[in-house]
Design a protein around this motif. Structure first.
Motif, PDB file in Angstrom:
ATOM      1  N   GLU A 139       0.753  -1.219   0.062  1.00  0.00           N
ATOM      2  CA  GLU A 139      -0.183   0.093   0.040  1.00  0.00           C
ATOM      3  C   GLU A 139       0.928   1.293  -0.085  1.00  0.00           C
ATOM      4  O   GLU A 139       0.345   2.535  -0.208  1.00  0.00           O
ATOM      5  CB  GLU A 139      -0.947  -0.015   1.264  1.00  0.00           C
TER       6      GLU A 139
ATOM      7  N   SER B  90     -13.103   7.278  -2.015  1.00  0.00           N
ATOM      8  CA  SER B  90     -12.441   5.932  -1.981  1.00  0.00           C
ATOM      9  C   SER B  90     -13.422   4.619  -1.726  1.00  0.00           C
ATOM     10  O   SER B  90     -14.590   4.674  -1.189  1.00  0.00           O
ATOM     11  CB  SER B  90     -11.585   5.736  -0.657  1.00  0.00           C
ATOM     12  N   SER B  93      -9.254   1.660  -0.989  1.00  0.00           N
ATOM     13  CA  SER B  93      -7.761   2.145  -1.035  1.00  0.00           C
ATOM     14  C   SER B  93      -7.363   3.320  -0.014  1.00  0.00           C
ATOM     15  O   SER B  93      -8.210   3.899   0.358  1.00  0.00           O
ATOM     16  CB  SER B  93      -7.360   2.710  -2.609  1.00  0.00           C
ATOM     17  N   ASN B  99      -2.902   9.166  -2.985  1.00  0.00           N
ATOM     18  CA  ASN B  99      -3.840   8.608  -3.607  1.00  0.00           C
ATOM     19  C   ASN B  99      -5.013   9.665  -4.120  1.00  0.00           C
ATOM     20  O   ASN B  99      -5.958   9.172  -4.839  1.00  0.00           O
ATOM     21  CB  ASN B  99      -4.638   7.621  -2.687  1.00  0.00           C
ATOM     22  N   GLY B 140       1.436   5.797  -4.679  1.00  0.00           N
ATOM     23  CA  GLY B 140       0.096   5.580  -4.251  1.00  0.00           C
ATOM     24  C   GLY B 140      -0.393   4.113  -4.258  1.00  0.00           C
ATOM     25  O   GLY B 140       0.358   3.212  -4.854  1.00  0.00           O
ATOM     26  N   SER B 141      -1.634   3.867  -4.291  1.00  0.00           N
ATOM     27  CA  SER B 141      -2.176   2.556  -4.388  1.00  0.00           C
ATOM     28  C   SER B 141      -3.120   2.443  -5.259  1.00  0.00           C
ATOM     29  O   SER B 141      -4.121   1.515  -5.254  1.00  0.00           O
ATOM     30  CB  SER B 141      -2.278   1.666  -2.956  1.00  0.00           C
ATOM     31  N   THR B 142      -3.385   3.515  -6.146  1.00  0.00           N
ATOM     32  CA  THR B 142      -4.791   3.708  -6.689  1.00  0.00           C
ATOM     33  C   THR B 142      -4.550   3.055  -8.182  1.00  0.00           C
ATOM     34  O   THR B 142      -3.673   3.228  -8.794  1.00  0.00           O
ATOM     35  CB  THR B 142      -5.300   5.032  -6.993  1.00  0.00           C
ATOM     36  N   GLU B 145      -3.805   6.164 -10.552  1.00  0.00           N
ATOM     37  CA  GLU B 145      -2.110   6.703 -10.598  1.00  0.00           C
ATOM     38  C   GLU B 145      -1.533   5.665 -11.707  1.00  0.00           C
ATOM     39  O   GLU B 145      -0.646   6.300 -12.543  1.00  0.00           O
ATOM     40  CB  GLU B 145      -1.643   6.584  -9.348  1.00  0.00           C
TER      41      GLU B 145
END
Lengths: 277, 277, 277, 277
Positions: A139, B90, B93, B99, B140-142, B145
């Protein structure tokens, strides 16, 4: 870059170890003495096992530990036989909860001080080496989180020292292939709720500081006047980036390139040798 | 999942479009009418080009837009001819700055509403398709992105519609290979500071809502009494997830599966077709 | 307890003064050299007047300045002829935006380093002395905010030095009545967008450090290679808690118990004497 | 403006009541059904007594409850026989920890939904009525905090209903003197760790909604399949701004202008009448 503390032993209120000692971890967040950075104000985390020692609770936040009232509240009200605490000094990666330690997966907790050298160049190849089924669990953007998932990939559940050795071995191999002379610098604490392992290693053989309390007496001596520490068991131990209190003689430096399992009766640290993968 | 607004035209104070309209984006952060989620309180971002239209400034934060005093201050004091604003909901995430939209690289800004279906299963293969030299820039973790970095990988600098089409094509191919029937849902805004592109597409052909102001009159009509909008140029346009104000007739719905470049003289939206890669 | 910087002169990009100098204010947030506290990580604020010099924009946040990406973005993109910046070290009051400096009311900005001694004992009587019509505007819990509203109560709009002198006089009188020997410790910057005033005073006559750049040359010398500072006007001045850069000779210490208005042509500091009220 | 929940009874894990019910308080933070505001995303707080029922722990934060991972962690790991939880919708006062509920002093906790009408006009006179020795303990800018300190001033320690009645009486008198027709609107929960009191009152006699679980069966029925609730005692009660779950029949509306002490054996609500002071 960071400072951490791991405790294992008789159940105590967290504040007794996080706030009350003279040069406590919270004090180290403001002015560390032995760290590369003197201020560790880029986030913090605390994780603890309850009396059942199953999945730990992990609280992480992005502000400094020293001024966080919620941390103080928790520390005053949570009691645990095995807990981790970490104050972070970022060297550039984002200030976000998912970059704060400890990291957790299932019943495992992991925290790290140090760095993978030139991580931005190695991040992709290291991330690819993580078990594909775990990739989406990443993450944040730190080397520390990738190290944790590599250790899981390499069998943390079955063989902690072996998994960490293979993780280190992979980092060194991929680092050397990328022209990085000394790829790894680490002190690591890891636990499954039953036992606590501590590792100190660096490719350069000049690892970040790490100390282990010499015996239950050290923990008791942190607060001679405190009732609560009278009864701690003989196997109670603290492992810390730098000693608390004003009692340097009571702390054993963890030997360079070694690891140990912190448990009753065995305080031996064994040599740590990365394992090629 | 989110709501966004992109503006291009005569330089205006951000607050005139972010706060003053009746059903403004900030109001949509509290109660969106047309979104999948009615509350978009999981972070926000605003990015703007200055008069030089070079690297944009990007401010992102993790709290709700509606109660953020710093955002209000900025919006009251920043003037720009081309800016993005985004409020996030969200779907799991992490709530972290990295994010939040818009994303930026060099002079490019990118923001997204929608999702890559089952992103946790596709994240690894999509991340591997990002130019290895850019991998470490993922913070980030999206999905959003990764989509941006895929578009860069596929030539955003040379050919915006083509790069986005290849990004979408890759997601659909990898999604289908992984058994995801409808892999992509998106409205996207992207700009280099000179021009603004908007895309509306979903594998299901039932894309998230997207509207473009019909002409400078729409922007003017948002505030009939406001001096500042009297002089906006004919080419001034707003592209929004859902219409501002009480003026539905003044907004053209962006057609399903289409894209357009928002620039003086050409309001045509062309068909958007993902390109296999 | 805090560190601050006030700039007045030729319009500059904030980052040129906040980030680029060698021992910049942002660096001082991490390790101040002359402050009572070495770390000023309990929030920050920046306020600037635009070219119209009317109501300033004020951005405040509760985290450390040194790791705040939004602050860096703003500093890189905002240009101003008169701005304040402040990094906070709390001595116990809450970490919240409303306790961060600068404070603003209308076109006025105010920031402070120092303390009202035993403020918890004096807070009620000082708050009661604030114009009742302004009482509800107090949003935080700091001495600094109460000092600002007292100065407004005592005529800041008409007579800045007089209003500040009466504010100081009241604090000293109420302090003495409550048995506080040395009630006030302060360096203060205040501006209406046209002019900048700086005050240095303490009841003990041992005030917190304060420096004023000796002339436009000092500002230029901060970055000999920087084009942007070549053209700064002769009247350009920086007032700082501790000198930036490696140029101590270029800074004049503001005399003990004095104040000055920073404007073209007059660099004189006059004696500051609290006025009994 | 807000939503709250107070629990008293058999010790439970907080998450069982905060997250698991169908229309839980956390869900109400995103979309309340009966509140004046549908979104309660301007901060949250949770306070709990440990088994010793002495000073409670209080955690408060400024972001929305629904996306807060630390709250989820705590709720999963903390067990308590008496706890409060609150989600906030600000009507303008600052978004800061010190404005979040519950408020605590010593062993007392307090939370509030409602408002003092035209509080900005009454704030000064109400603050002056607080015991001068407590004035410096006011850290925020809400009516709710002042109400708490007024109740303490008026003898909360000796006589809870009387102290709250005098607090309400003062607000109504000062309000009327200032020309405010209906000065007070409130539901309040207060506890000393032993007992829990709930109040519902408004000057207009049209108070914010408040419900009390009809009996232990209601709490059990929230999760018919959950082992953990099988054994709750008969005296276990939940008091909530709006009912959890899909079980409206199991909740008793707290009568208009009444109060009760939530304890085993007595579910009676008595008339609440402000007492002139």
């Amino acid at each position: 870059m960071c400072r951490w503390l791991a405790y294992s032993g008789t159940s105590v209120v967290l504040a007794d170890l996080l706030y009350k000692p003279e040069h406590s971890l919270i004090d180290q967040s403001l002015h560390s003495r032995m760290g590369v950075e003197t201020t560790n104000g880029d986030g913090y985390g605390v994780g603890w096992y309850g009396s059942e020692r199953d999945t730990p609770a992990v609280i992480r936040d992005t502000g400094p530990a020293w001024n966080d009232r919620n941390l103080r509240e928790l520390a005053d009200h949570i009691r645990s036989p095995l807990f981790f605490a970490h104050v972070r000094a970022s060297t550039g990666s984002a200030i976000q909860q998912t970059n704060c330690h400890p990291f957790r997966r299932g019943r495992w907790m992991w925290m790290h001080n140090g760095a993978v050298t030139d991580f931005h160049r190695l991040r992709r190849s290291l991330s690819l080496a993580v078990d594909p089924a775990l990739f989406a669990a990443l993450e944040g953007s730190t080397d520390s989180e990738v190290m944790f998932y590599l250790a899981i990939t390499f069998g943390l559940d079955q063989d902690v020292p072996g998994a960490v050795a293979r993780m280190a071995g992979l980092i060194e191999r991929l680092g050397h292939e990328a022209g990085v002379e000394y790829p790894l610098q680490m002190t690591v604490a890891v636990s499954d709720g039953e036992r606590l392992w501590a590792f100190r290693y660096s490719s350069l053989r000049a690892s970040r500081s790490l100390y282990c309390s010499a015996g239950a007496e050290t923990v008791r001596a942190l607060h001679p006047g405190q009732e609560f520490l009278r009864g701690v068991s003989e196997g109670t131990r603290l492992v810390v980036s730098e000693p608390l209190g004003g009692l340097p003689g009571e702390w054993d430096e963890v030997p360079e390139s070694s690891y140990g399992v912190i448990q009753p009766g065995t305080d031996d640290f064994l040599p740590f040798v990365p394992e090629p993968v």
